[in-house]
Design a protein around this motif. Structure first.
Motif, PDB file in Angstrom:
ATOM      1  N   ASP A  71       0.814  -1.139   0.247  1.00 36.59           N
ATOM      2  CA  ASP A  71      -0.073  -0.121  -0.060  1.00 36.59           C
ATOM      3  C   ASP A  71       0.952   1.272  -0.014  1.00 36.59           C
ATOM      4  OD1 ASP A  71      -1.777   1.916   0.404  1.00 36.59           O
ATOM      5  OD2 ASP A  71      -2.302   1.450   2.212  1.00 36.59           O
ATOM      6  N   LEU A  72       1.068   1.850  -1.072  1.00 38.01           N
ATOM      7  CA  LEU A  72       2.005   2.908  -1.486  1.00 38.01           C
ATOM      8  C   LEU A  72       1.214   4.316  -0.544  1.00 38.01           C
ATOM      9  CD1 LEU A  72       3.037   2.499  -4.998  1.00 38.01           C
ATOM     10  CD2 LEU A  72       4.204   1.656  -2.817  1.00 38.01           C
ATOM     11  N   ASN A  73       0.383   4.461  -0.271  1.00 42.54           N
ATOM     12  CA  ASN A  73      -0.569   5.446   0.320  1.00 42.54           C
ATOM     13  C   ASN A  73      -0.099   5.447   1.908  1.00 42.54           C
ATOM     14  OD1 ASN A  73      -1.630   6.303  -2.116  1.00 42.54           O
ATOM     15  ND2 ASN A  73      -3.058   5.005  -2.056  1.00 42.54           N
ATOM     16  N   GLY A  74       0.015   4.453   2.501  1.00 38.51           N
ATOM     17  CA  GLY A  74       0.331   4.234   3.869  1.00 38.51           C
ATOM     18  C   GLY A  74      -1.192   4.729   4.785  1.00 38.51           C
ATOM     19  N   LEU A  75      -0.791   5.036   5.836  1.00 39.12           N
ATOM     20  CA  LEU A  75      -1.899   5.660   6.960  1.00 39.12           C
ATOM     21  C   LEU A  75      -1.625   6.823   7.406  1.00 39.12           C
ATOM     22  CD1 LEU A  75      -1.803   2.244   8.879  1.00 39.12           C
ATOM     23  CD2 LEU A  75      -3.322   2.850   6.945  1.00 39.12           C
ATOM     24  N   ARG A  76      -2.678   7.502   8.032  1.00 40.79           N
ATOM     25  CA  ARG A  76      -2.644   8.563   8.855  1.00 40.79           C
ATOM     26  C   ARG A  76      -2.586   8.447  10.327  1.00 40.79           C
ATOM     27  NH1 ARG A  76      -1.194  13.007   5.575  1.00 40.79           N
ATOM     28  NH2 ARG A  76      -2.478  13.408   3.738  1.00 40.79           N
ATOM     29  N   ASP A  77      -1.763   8.871  10.995  1.00 39.74           N
ATOM     30  CA  ASP A  77      -1.745   8.672  12.551  1.00 39.74           C
ATOM     31  C   ASP A  77      -2.645   9.626  13.008  1.00 39.74           C
ATOM     32  OD1 ASP A  77      -0.579  11.325  12.626  1.00 39.74           O
ATOM     33  OD2 ASP A  77       1.313  10.421  13.269  1.00 39.74           O
ATOM     34  N   ALA A  78      -2.762   9.655  14.412  1.00 42.87           N
ATOM     35  CA  ALA A  78      -3.767  10.546  15.201  1.00 42.87           C
ATOM     36  C   ALA A  78      -3.571  12.159  15.039  1.00 42.87           C
ATOM     37  CB  ALA A  78      -3.646  10.421  16.557  1.00 42.87           C
ATOM     38  N   SER A  79      -2.217  12.463  14.617  1.00 42.13           N
ATOM     39  CA  SER A  79      -2.088  13.957  14.310  1.00 42.13           C
ATOM     40  C   SER A  79      -2.496  14.241  12.819  1.00 42.13           C
ATOM     41  CB  SER A  79      -0.555  14.333  14.741  1.00 42.13           C
ATOM     42  OG  SER A  79       0.346  13.518  13.761  1.00 42.13           O
ATOM     43  N   GLY A  80      -2.740  13.082  12.279  1.00 39.81           N
ATOM     44  CA  GLY A  80      -2.785  13.540  10.756  1.00 39.81           C
ATOM     45  C   GLY A  80      -1.542  13.266   9.853  1.00 39.81           C
ATOM     46  N   ALA A  81      -0.488  12.974  10.310  1.00 35.12           N
ATOM     47  CA  ALA A  81       0.609  12.777   9.597  1.00 35.12           C
ATOM     48  C   ALA A  81       0.945  11.304   8.829  1.00 35.12           C
ATOM     49  CB  ALA A  81       1.959  12.828  10.499  1.00 35.12           C
ATOM     50  N   ARG A  82       1.265  11.552   7.505  1.00 41.67           N
ATOM     51  CA  ARG A  82       1.412  10.187   6.878  1.00 41.67           C
ATOM     52  C   ARG A  82       2.294   9.183   7.373  1.00 41.67           C
ATOM     53  NH1 ARG A  82      -2.041   8.945   2.647  1.00 41.67           N
ATOM     54  NH2 ARG A  82      -1.880  10.912   1.890  1.00 41.67           N
ATOM     55  N   VAL A  83       1.966   7.903   7.521  1.00 41.64           N
ATOM     56  CA  VAL A  83       2.861   6.982   7.960  1.00 41.64           C
ATOM     57  C   VAL A  83       2.814   5.861   7.023  1.00 41.64           C
ATOM     58  CG1 VAL A  83       3.281   5.273   9.881  1.00 41.64           C
ATOM     59  CG2 VAL A  83       2.554   7.584  10.316  1.00 41.64           C
ATOM     60  N   TRP A  84       4.178   5.428   6.615  1.00 41.32           N
ATOM     61  CA  TRP A  84       4.377   4.198   6.043  1.00 41.32           C
ATOM     62  C   TRP A  84       4.830   3.175   7.005  1.00 41.32           C
ATOM     63  CZ3 TRP A  84       5.749   9.000   3.634  1.00 41.32           C
ATOM     64  CH2 TRP A  84       5.037   9.235   2.602  1.00 41.32           C
ATOM     65  N   ASP A  85       4.194   1.935   7.425  1.00 41.16           N
ATOM     66  CA  ASP A  85       4.542   1.094   8.400  1.00 41.16           C
ATOM     67  C   ASP A  85       4.907  -0.072   7.476  1.00 41.16           C
ATOM     68  OD1 ASP A  85       5.134  -0.647  10.231  1.00 41.16           O
ATOM     69  OD2 ASP A  85       2.989  -0.658  11.359  1.00 41.16           O
ATOM     70  N   PHE A  86       6.294  -0.335   7.370  1.00 44.00           N
ATOM     71  CA  PHE A  86       6.862  -1.302   6.631  1.00 44.00           C
ATOM     72  C   PHE A  86       7.730  -2.319   7.562  1.00 44.00           C
ATOM     73  CE2 PHE A  86       7.478   1.983   3.141  1.00 44.00           C
ATOM     74  CZ  PHE A  86       6.136   1.566   2.678  1.00 44.00           C
ATOM     75  N   ARG A  87       7.130  -2.393   8.918  1.00 44.67           N
ATOM     76  CA  ARG A  87       7.679  -3.426   9.782  1.00 44.67           C
ATOM     77  C   ARG A  87       7.350  -4.959   9.304  1.00 44.67           C
ATOM     78  NH1 ARG A  87       5.738  -0.484  15.342  1.00 44.67           N
ATOM     79  NH2 ARG A  87       3.872  -0.588  13.981  1.00 44.67           N
ATOM     80  N   GLY A  88       8.244  -5.937   9.637  1.00 43.80           N
ATOM     81  CA  GLY A  88       7.892  -7.238   9.254  1.00 43.80           C
ATOM     82  C   GLY A  88       9.020  -7.725   8.220  1.00 43.80           C
ATOM     83  N   VAL A  89       9.352  -8.824   8.613  1.00 45.99           N
ATOM     84  CA  VAL A  89      10.447  -9.489   7.553  1.00 45.99           C
ATOM     85  C   VAL A  89       9.841 -10.787   7.380  1.00 45.99           C
ATOM     86  CG1 VAL A  89      12.755 -10.098   7.169  1.00 45.99           C
ATOM     87  CG2 VAL A  89      12.058  -7.985   8.140  1.00 45.99           C
ATOM     88  N   SER A  90       9.754 -11.270   6.303  1.00 50.66           N
ATOM     89  CA  SER A  90       9.258 -12.755   6.019  1.00 50.66           C
ATOM     90  C   SER A  90      10.366 -13.634   5.859  1.00 50.66           C
ATOM     91  CB  SER A  90       8.502 -12.783   4.806  1.00 50.66           C
ATOM     92  OG  SER A  90       9.357 -12.677   3.538  1.00 50.66           O
ATOM     93  N   GLN A  91      10.216 -14.956   5.928  1.00 47.48           N
ATOM     94  CA  GLN A  91      11.578 -15.918   6.036  1.00 47.48           C
ATOM     95  C   GLN A  91      12.250 -16.083   4.685  1.00 47.48           C
ATOM     96  OE1 GLN A  91      10.046 -19.659   7.481  1.00 47.48           O
ATOM     97  NE2 GLN A  91      10.267 -19.072   9.653  1.00 47.48           N
ATOM     98  N   SER A  92      11.313 -15.535   3.520  1.00 49.62           N
ATOM     99  CA  SER A  92      12.074 -15.581   1.886  1.00 49.62           C
ATOM    100  C   SER A  92      12.651 -14.423   1.690  1.00 49.62           C
ATOM    101  CB  SER A  92      10.628 -15.628   1.182  1.00 49.62           C
ATOM    102  OG  SER A  92       9.817 -14.577   1.283  1.00 49.62           O
ATOM    103  N   ASP A  93      12.891 -13.466   2.747  1.00 54.47           N
ATOM    104  CA  ASP A  93      13.386 -12.309   2.326  1.00 54.47           C
ATOM    105  C   ASP A  93      15.100 -12.277   2.470  1.00 54.47           C
ATOM    106  OD1 ASP A  93      11.313 -10.316   2.117  1.00 54.47           O
ATOM    107  OD2 ASP A  93      11.210 -10.023   4.152  1.00 54.47           O
ATOM    108  N   ARG A  94      15.507 -11.603   1.767  1.00 60.92           N
ATOM    109  CA  ARG A  94      17.226 -12.040   1.639  1.00 60.92           C
ATOM    110  C   ARG A  94      17.827 -10.427   2.007  1.00 60.92           C
ATOM    111  NH1 ARG A  94      15.202 -15.860   1.239  1.00 60.92           N
ATOM    112  NH2 ARG A  94      15.444 -17.476  -0.599  1.00 60.92           N
TER     113      ARG A  94
END
Length: 274
Positions: A71-94
């Protein structure tokens, strides 16, 4: 501890006591100050996106041949700021380590006048992008094989360097750059063509990664249209998240044939981390 201190003070008053040893003050160097410190002013100046030669950057990237839903648009936090949450690594990552290398002394130095450094185009480092940096912008001079003996040699130099990022770079900036290749070679075949890069700084916000978080990040979306002299034209979209002094901290590249700046499936998803 207080008792020990008292004994030491009293012993200093006794007769025939050996004088204390004189110890020189500490004179080591002060901790080194980084050459570039983010000032979080919402824009990226030339000195905040300069190459660091030989400085490795560690990334996590999806495995070859896989795609990632994004999701390239990300989210809005409580203050209205744009947030891209890219946490999380899969076992297939290198794991992937990338660093800029100087053009000086390379086999292709004379073929790219004015170029200063290279970075790998692919995780294996088989082909390199050739660049230069100035107060006005970051420029792409073309592409080249890292190995001159390759039987699928690539050597494509733009007649004029193509502007990747103008400086200063701010939210809302838009620009179009065109690069032309004549008498080039692409993976062992003669090549000529025209590449058109249409870019926009689409948004600013925060990027959350597993090992680090960034504020005041600029999201740059680029549509790359490749028109060879022989063969069908193609396109691809690349989205980069840039942070002062760190450069590109996240990259998402679409599949070939994509033209939508808000694509949802990435053929490459690269983010800073371990």
């Amino acid at each position: 501890m207080r008792y020990l201190l008292l004994i030491l003070l009293l012993s200093g008053c006794a007769d025939n006591v050996t004088p204390p040893v004189s110890i020189a003050p500490w004179d080591g160097d002060a901790p080194a100050t980084p050459e570039c410190l983010p000032n979080l002013d919402g824009r990226i100046d030339a000195d905040e996106l300069a190459p660091g030669f030989g400085v490795p950057a560690n990334f996590v990237v999806n495995a070859p041949g896989t795609t990632v839903e994004l999701d390239l648009n990300g989210l809005r936090d409580a203050s209205g700021a744009r947030v891209w949450d890219f946490r999380g690594v899969s076992q297939s990552d290198r794991e992937l380590q990338v660093q800029a290398q100087t053009v000086e002394g390379t086999w292709f130095e004379s073929e790219f006048p004015g170029a200063q450094f290279t970075t790998p185009l692919d995780p294996r480092g088989v082909e390199l992008g050739v660049y230069s940096h100035s107060d006005n912008g970051l420029f792409l001079h073309g592409f080249v094989s890292s190995d001159p003996e390759s039987n699928t040699l690539t050597q494509m130099r733009y007649t004029e360097p193509l502007l990747l990022y103008p400086f200063p770079l701010e939210n809302g900036d838009e620009w179009i750059s065109v690069g032309e290749v004549v008498n080039g070679q692409f993976r062992g075949l003669p090549y000529a063509g025209r590449d058109t890069y249409t870019s926009v700084v689409a948004e600013t916000g925060e990027v959350w990664l597993d090992s680090i978080e960034f504020t005041d990040v600029l999201q740059v979306k680029t549509l790359v249209q490749v028109q060879p002299a022989v063969g069908a034209s193609t396109s691809r979209v690349q989205v980069s998240w840039l942070f002062e002094c760190f450069g590109e901290v996240v990259r998402a590249a679409s599949e070939d044939g994509e033209t939508d700046l808000d694509f949802s499936r990435a053929s490459e998803f690269r983010r800073l981390g371990f």
